[in-house]
Design a protein around this motif. Structure first.
Motif, PDB file in Angstrom:
ATOM      1  N   THR A  51       0.839  -1.202   0.000  1.00 18.32           N
ATOM      2  CA  THR A  51       0.000   0.000   0.000  1.00 18.32           C
ATOM      3  C   THR A  51       0.874   1.252   0.000  1.00 18.32           C
ATOM      4  N   LEU A  52       1.906   1.264   0.848  1.00 18.41           N
ATOM      5  CA  LEU A  52       2.832   2.399   0.895  1.00 18.41           C
ATOM      6  C   LEU A  52       3.548   2.556  -0.445  1.00 18.41           C
ATOM      7  N   ALA A  53       4.018   1.447  -1.019  1.00 19.22           N
ATOM      8  CA  ALA A  53       4.715   1.507  -2.310  1.00 19.22           C
ATOM      9  C   ALA A  53       3.786   2.047  -3.399  1.00 19.22           C
ATOM     10  N   ASN A  54       2.538   1.625  -3.395  1.00 28.30           N
ATOM     11  CA  ASN A  54       1.569   2.145  -4.376  1.00 28.30           C
ATOM     12  C   ASN A  54       1.361   3.639  -4.186  1.00 28.30           C
ATOM     13  N   ASP A  55       1.291   4.084  -2.927  1.00 31.87           N
ATOM     14  CA  ASP A  55       1.129   5.512  -2.643  1.00 31.87           C
ATOM     15  C   ASP A  55       2.350   6.295  -3.132  1.00 31.87           C
ATOM     16  N   LEU A  56       3.550   5.793  -2.852  1.00 35.35           N
ATOM     17  CA  LEU A  56       4.757   6.473  -3.305  1.00 35.35           C
ATOM     18  C   LEU A  56       4.847   6.473  -4.831  1.00 35.35           C
ATOM     19  N   TYR A  57       4.485   5.364  -5.439  1.00 36.81           N
ATOM     20  CA  TYR A  57       4.509   5.247  -6.906  1.00 36.81           C
ATOM     21  C   TYR A  57       3.567   6.282  -7.548  1.00 36.81           C
TER      22      TYR A  57
END
Length: 161
Positions: free
Chosen positions: A149-155
């Motif tokens: 979820t964090l990686a998707n947000d950063l992406y």
């Protein structure tokens, strides 16, 4: 190609996992897990300590200087272009293929630092990603739903160019 706007760069300087001053401190966390590495020094140090990595992403540099510790491993090699501050489709495709068909050494012409973000989106839950945190040590990220979820947000902070 996706570019990280300058106004979001500070957000990417904070570790997205657990910070360890030395690799030896992180080794117990790696036991029984699939390991992926991003960075020449982290990859070199893991291999020198007798560890292994299914995917290693390197660029031949550390802190913008040529790296004398560029790891040599027997993995299938893939070369991609990825300019600093960007994520190219070529890099993301190489990561996708590497997750499906390890082991792979991805050699980046440019900069590999941001590869942690798409790798966290692609890696299976329970695996661990190691990357260097300049001047502080290394970060170990256990891939969980929260990390994805964090990686998707950063992406989502990247913009097409």
């Amino acid at each position: 190609m996706l570019r990280l706007p300058d106004e979001y760069r500070d957000r990417f300087k904070k570790p997205i996992g657990r910070l360890f001053p030395e690799l030896v401190d992180a080794l117990p966390l790696l036991a029984g897990r699939t390991v992926y590495t991003v960075g020449d020094v982290v990859t070199h140090n893991l291999l020198a300590a007798g560890g292994s990595t299914e995917i290693a992403v390197i660029d031949g540099y550390t802190m913008r200087a040529p790296c004398a510790k560029t790891p040599l491993c027997a993995h299938r090699r893939v070369q991609v272009k990825n300019p600093a501050g960007t994520l190219t489709e070529e890099l993301v495709r190489a990561l996708e293929d590497a997750v499906e068909h390890p082991p792979v050494l991805i050699i980046v012409d440019g900069e590999e630092d941001l590869a942690v973000i798409p790798l966290a989106r692609l890696a299976p839950e329970g695996s661990v990603i190691l990357y260097g945190q300049p001047g502080e040590g290394l970060v170990a990220c256990i891939v969980t739903e929260d990390l994805k979820t964090l990686a998707n947000d950063l992406y989502s902070q990247f913009v097409p160019v």
